[in-house]
Design a protein around this motif. Structure first.
Motif, PDB file in Angstrom:
ATOM      1  N   GLN A 157      21.697  34.056  16.434  1.00 43.46           N
ATOM      2  CA  GLN A 157      21.055  34.252  17.730  1.00 43.46           C
ATOM      3  C   GLN A 157      20.848  32.917  18.424  1.00 43.46           C
ATOM      4  OE1 GLN A 157      17.588  36.813  17.887  1.00 43.46           O
ATOM      5  NE2 GLN A 157      18.122  37.753  15.932  1.00 43.46           N
ATOM      6  N   ALA A 158      20.896  32.929  19.751  1.00 49.83           N
ATOM      7  CA  ALA A 158      20.563  31.731  20.519  1.00 49.83           C
ATOM      8  C   ALA A 158      19.076  31.446  20.377  1.00 49.83           C
ATOM      9  CB  ALA A 158      20.927  31.928  21.986  1.00 49.83           C
ATOM     10  N   PRO A 159      18.668  30.182  20.346  1.00 45.59           N
ATOM     11  CA  PRO A 159      17.241  29.867  20.229  1.00 45.59           C
ATOM     12  C   PRO A 159      16.434  30.450  21.390  1.00 45.59           C
ATOM     13  CG  PRO A 159      18.585  27.916  19.850  1.00 45.59           C
ATOM     14  CD  PRO A 159      19.507  28.983  20.363  1.00 45.59           C
ATOM     15  N   PHE A 160      15.207  30.825  21.085  1.00 46.77           N
ATOM     16  CA  PHE A 160      14.303  31.323  22.122  1.00 46.77           C
ATOM     17  C   PHE A 160      12.919  30.755  21.870  1.00 46.77           C
ATOM     18  CE2 PHE A 160      14.699  34.546  18.768  1.00 46.77           C
ATOM     19  CZ  PHE A 160      13.390  34.658  18.333  1.00 46.77           C
ATOM     20  N   GLY A 161      12.089  30.758  22.903  1.00 40.70           N
ATOM     21  CA  GLY A 161      10.753  30.209  22.795  1.00 40.70           C
ATOM     22  C   GLY A 161       9.771  31.209  22.211  1.00 40.70           C
ATOM     23  N   SER A 162       8.673  30.673  21.682  1.00 38.57           N
ATOM     24  CA  SER A 162       7.586  31.550  21.244  1.00 38.57           C
ATOM     25  C   SER A 162       6.801  32.003  22.465  1.00 38.57           C
ATOM     26  CB  SER A 162       6.656  30.810  20.275  1.00 38.57           C
ATOM     27  OG  SER A 162       5.942  29.791  20.945  1.00 38.57           O
TER      28      SER A 162
END
Length: 408
Positions: A157-162
């Protein structure tokens, strides 16, 4: 009761510092929030007007406080702040260390004059070292740089923010704990001390299950793509009604019981699936069988079977479901707070409660500079001194709440 009698001065913005002080206010401390003339950054997220009373974000982090405005760049404002600190037990700030030192508000500059003051510095990367003055948020220091995101997000998965405030609130709870340890020590010694927490250290502790394995063995397996899971009956499973349920195996019996849940008891006699299953082909086959089995059940059916067989599980819930859930209400997840305009609304409660009695909670968050004059008076400034500060712009007396602020 609890923290009643403790005086707290908080000069911070955004989340980690303010939420530390909000928990202390919930537990009975008298908290004074010091803001710049432009106010805390979280004031801008939602309007606070008669048509839409009560900013939920600012209120969540600042309920129960009194608020004043000081412009520390103007003459007299720093001395006014020091007058507040002389009367305080605790000072909480997340202003960067360099800025505090330039204004003579760092711990070393204050400790000789205020030896009983507990000084809580909430930082991104600590008070020393090459990153001490680096601006930091929970999304940068706690989530991204710490390795928490890398260990959490599967590699496919592409990185995502919290979500906003996620790491800040973890850091705030650490700061509350440290402050109360220092308060206990002061009962014995009569002296305050410097307390320092950081987003990066809180993140390292939050991810320490994985981090401890890495420190011990030099390698660790973190988040895998779902297709590569090594335990067929662990993790999230999609049900027939397009919901998800999470299974957390505890013992070997959970494999047996999961096979019963998905109507495949015959697999218990198959030697290929005798625990521990290590053959990659058998693992992939078993994963597909479990996926297919849950796909035949609705979420309600799956949870009923899992509950009957005592398999630890939980549905993938939504925030909307949480706010309506009887179990969340019974657990004390929410509390009403005055909106400052005569009404009230619910916010998330501090994550501990005291069934045998605690201070009443419900006072609204302060309007910008609402209590400037009364707070400065209580710190010993004369009316003429306060007038001079207000006239020069070093202090600002803001609007009063048009309605009662509610119970403390």
């Amino acid at each position: 009761m609890l923290l009643e009698g403790l005086k707290v001065v908080e000069m911070s913005t955004w989340v980690a510092g303010p939420s530390t002080a909000a928990v202390l206010a919930d537990w009975g401390a008298d908290v004074i929030k010091v803001e710049r003339p432009i106010g805390d950054a979280t004031r801008v997220y939602y309007p606070d007007t008669p048509e839409s009373p009560g900013n939920p974000i600012f209120t969540n982090e600042n309920r129960g406080k009194r608020g004043i405005v000081l412009d520390l760049a103007r003459p007299g404002a720093v001395e006014a702040l020091k007058a507040l600190l002389r009367e305080a037990d605790i000072f909480i700030t997340n202003v960067r260390p360099g800025g505090l030192k330039r204004q003579g508000l760092d711990y070393d500059s204050l400790k000789a004059e205020m030896p009983r003051l507990i000084y809580a510095a909430v930082t991104g990367y600590g008070l020393t070292g090459p990153e001490a003055d680096t601006p930091a948020f929970d999304l940068t220091a706690f989530w991204a740089r710490s390795g928490v995101a890398h260990a959490t997000i599967p590699s496919d998965q592409a990185p995502f923010g919290s979500r906003p405030g996620f790491g800040d609130h973890t850091t705030a709870l650490a700061t509350v704990s440290a402050i109360l340890a220092a308060v206990h020590e002061r009962h014995q010694t009569g002296r305050g001390r410097l307390v320092e927490t950081s987003l990066i250290r809180a993140a390292a502790y939050a991810i320490s299950w994985d981090l401890s394995a890495l420190l011990r063995f030099g390698q660790v397996t973190t988040a895998r793509p779902r297709s590569e899971r090594m335990v067929a009956h662990s993790g999230f499973f999609r049900t027939r009604d397009d919901r998800w349920v999470y299974l957390m195996p505890r013992t070997l019996d959970d494999f047996t019981n999961t096979m019963l849940v998905v109507d495949r008891p015959e697999l218990l006699a198959d030697p290929r699936f005798e625990a521990p299953v290590t053959d990659p082909l058998a693992i992939r086959e078993l994963c597909q069988i479990v996926d297919d089995g849950f796909a035949q059940l609705t979420l309600e059916e799956a949870c009923a079977r899992l509950t009957e067989l005592d398999v630890a599980h939980a549905p993938l819930g939504t925030l909307e479901e949480l706010v309506e859930a009887p179990f969340a209400e019974a657990a004390g997840c929410f509390q009403p707070v005055a909106d400052g305009w005569g009404g009230s609304f619910r916010v998330a409660a501090a994550p501990a409660r005291f069934p045998e009695g605690a201070p009443a909670v419900g006072m609204a968050a302060p309007k910008l500079g609402e209590h400037t004059r009364e707070v400065l008076e209580s710190a010993g400034l004369t009316a003429d001194q306060i007038d001079e500060l207000i006239q020069s712009g070093a202090a600002i007396q803001g609007a009063q709440h048009p309605a009662s602020a509610g119970a403390r």
